[in-house]
Design an enzyme around this catalytic site. Structure first.
Site, PDB file in Angstrom:
ATOM      1  N   HIS A   1      75.921  82.351  -4.852  1.00 46.10           N
ATOM      2  CA  HIS A   1      75.626  80.999  -5.319  1.00 46.10           C
ATOM      3  C   HIS A   1      74.248  80.509  -4.878  1.00 46.10           C
ATOM      4  O   HIS A   1      73.650  79.669  -5.549  1.00 46.10           O
ATOM      5  CB  HIS A   1      76.735  80.044  -4.880  1.00 46.10           C
ATOM      6  CG  HIS A   1      78.046  80.364  -5.524  1.00 46.10           C
ATOM      7  ND1 HIS A   1      79.264  80.159  -4.913  1.00 46.10           N
ATOM      8  CD2 HIS A   1      78.322  80.894  -6.754  1.00 46.10           C
ATOM      9  CE1 HIS A   1      80.221  80.554  -5.729  1.00 46.10           C
ATOM     10  NE2 HIS A   1      79.677  80.996  -6.849  1.00 46.10           N
TER      11      HIS A   1
ATOM     12  N   HIS B   1      82.948  86.206 -15.818  1.00 44.30           N
ATOM     13  CA  HIS B   1      84.180  86.096 -15.023  1.00 44.30           C
ATOM     14  C   HIS B   1      84.187  84.715 -14.371  1.00 44.30           C
ATOM     15  O   HIS B   1      83.977  84.566 -13.168  1.00 44.30           O
ATOM     16  CB  HIS B   1      84.259  87.196 -13.966  1.00 44.30           C
ATOM     17  CG  HIS B   1      84.269  88.580 -14.532  1.00 44.30           C
ATOM     18  ND1 HIS B   1      83.122  89.200 -15.004  1.00 44.30           N
ATOM     19  CD2 HIS B   1      85.285  89.465 -14.721  1.00 44.30           C
ATOM     20  CE1 HIS B   1      83.439  90.417 -15.444  1.00 44.30           C
ATOM     21  NE2 HIS B   1      84.736  90.598 -15.274  1.00 44.30           N
TER      22      HIS B   1
ATOM     23  N   SER C   1      80.778  79.244  -9.350  1.00 44.80           N
ATOM     24  CA  SER C   1      79.683  79.531 -10.284  1.00 44.80           C
ATOM     25  C   SER C   1      79.733  78.672 -11.542  1.00 44.80           C
ATOM     26  O   SER C   1      78.730  78.087 -11.960  1.00 44.80           O
ATOM     27  CB  SER C   1      79.715  81.012 -10.685  1.00 44.80           C
ATOM     28  OG  SER C   1      79.596  81.849  -9.567  1.00 44.80           O
TER      29      SER C   1
ATOM     30  N   GLU D   1      87.141  83.914 -19.302  1.00 37.72           N
ATOM     31  CA  GLU D   1      88.146  83.943 -18.232  1.00 37.72           C
ATOM     32  C   GLU D   1      89.483  84.372 -18.826  1.00 37.72           C
ATOM     33  O   GLU D   1      90.076  83.654 -19.625  1.00 37.72           O
ATOM     34  CB  GLU D   1      88.268  82.570 -17.561  1.00 37.72           C
ATOM     35  CG  GLU D   1      89.325  82.497 -16.481  1.00 37.72           C
ATOM     36  CD  GLU D   1      89.208  83.615 -15.473  1.00 37.72           C
ATOM     37  OE1 GLU D   1      90.180  84.380 -15.326  1.00 37.72           O
ATOM     38  OE2 GLU D   1      88.143  83.730 -14.820  1.00 37.72           O
TER      39      GLU D   1
ATOM     40  N   ASP E   1      80.396  88.883 -12.324  1.00 38.04           N
ATOM     41  CA  ASP E   1      80.948  89.158 -10.988  1.00 38.04           C
ATOM     42  C   ASP E   1      82.415  89.554 -11.103  1.00 38.04           C
ATOM     43  O   ASP E   1      83.312  88.773 -10.819  1.00 38.04           O
ATOM     44  CB  ASP E   1      80.742  87.984 -10.032  1.00 38.04           C
ATOM     45  CG  ASP E   1      81.366  86.695 -10.523  1.00 38.04           C
ATOM     46  OD1 ASP E   1      81.591  86.570 -11.745  1.00 38.04           O
ATOM     47  OD2 ASP E   1      81.645  85.812  -9.693  1.00 38.04           O
TER      48      ASP E   1
END
Length: 282
Positions: free
Chosen positions: A19, A42, A102, A120, A167
């Site tokens: 981050h 993700h 994120s 997602e 990620d």
């Protein structure tokens, strides 16, 4: 991976590195009025409660974001500007006992002219993300499907200035090769994009990690669109000692970034050194 829940790890040392890099990239994109596109492969839920029993169970946030916040509050020691900016964005959430992931950070920075695509697959996380994205300035679109299919279908975007953040959970061995293939292909289709990949440092997955990074380096060097890249790691535990223990054997993490913004390498390396002293040596 549907079994993965970031609530166990939100605000840990890996999130600090990821981050901090993300905020620098977003700051860079916002320096110009021109619109940008973000594809977050993700995304997760976006916002996490630090009182969640899963976060409390692992204690990773306490050893990560909470340790960083407490340190900066109690000392006058110099803190890298890149970390100061990251903490400034997190502070409104931390005051409420929350942590911005994120997706939330991306939405905070995005403006009316920008667009964010979130992928997602986990239904519960996608529903929470949908709730968190209400009343945002930017246009946000949530794709509840396979991350790499989403990424491939969106490339190249109409607005060819922006970021891909990837990620994966890395719970499956195939995550390493899939990430390398997907991002190498993404670079060919959208060669101007900043492409940021977070990855874990696991003693039992060292070969897979090496192969993934090598493939991405080749993608940056070979072909009609060579680009600059950086690879910065944050190591918080002794790898040899981790091999003696049960569990995931996570001893750190890294960020591999294609087309990094100006001065990100120097700033992220400085941040990694600071985090090493804070999390390991203090």
């Amino acid at each position: 991976m549907l079994s993965y829940q970031h609530e166990f790890h939100a605000g840990n040392h890996a999130d600090l590195l990821k981050h901090t890099a993300l905020v620098f990239i977003l700051e860079s994109l916002c320096k110009k009025e021109k619109p940008f596109t973000i594809i977050d492969t993700h995304a997760g839920a976006g916002i996490f409660s630090l009182s969640d029993e899963r976060i409390l169970k692992t204690g990773e946030a306490k050893a990560g974001i909470e340790k960083l916040r407490n340190f900066t509050a109690k000392t006058s020691a110099p803190v890298p500007e890149i970390i100061k900016t990251y903490l400034e964005k997190e502070e409104p959430y931390l005051q409420k006992g929350l942590y911005a992931g994120s997706a939330e950070l991306e939405a905070v920075y995005a403006r009316k002219q920008d667009i964010i695509h979130f992928s997602e697959l986990h239904k519960e996380a996608a529903e929470k993300l949908q709730e968190n994205m209400k009343k945002r300035n930017a246009k946000t679109i949530i794709h509840v499907q396979d991350s790499y299919k989403t990424l491939s279908s969106l490339l190249p975007p109409l607005v060819k200035r922006g970021l891909i953040l990837c990620d994966p959970s890395y719970e499956d061995k195939s995550d390493y090769s899939q990430a390398a293939e997907a991002l190498s292909s993404a670079h060919k289709k959208w060669n101007t994009a900043i492409i940021a990949l977070w990855y874990p440092l696991l003693s039992r997955k060292k070969n897979e990690t090496t192969q993934m990074i090598s493939a991405l380096e080749s993608a940056c060097k070979i072909g009609v669109n060579p680009c600059e890249y950086l690879n910065v790691q944050l190591i918080v535990k002794d790898e040899a000692e981790m091999q003696k223990e049960d569990g995931a054997h996570l001893y750190g993490s890294g960020m591999f970034i294609m087309n990094p913004p100006y001065l990100l390498k120097e700033n992220l390396e400085e941040a990694a050194k600071f985090y090493t002293k804070l999390l390991v040596e203090s």
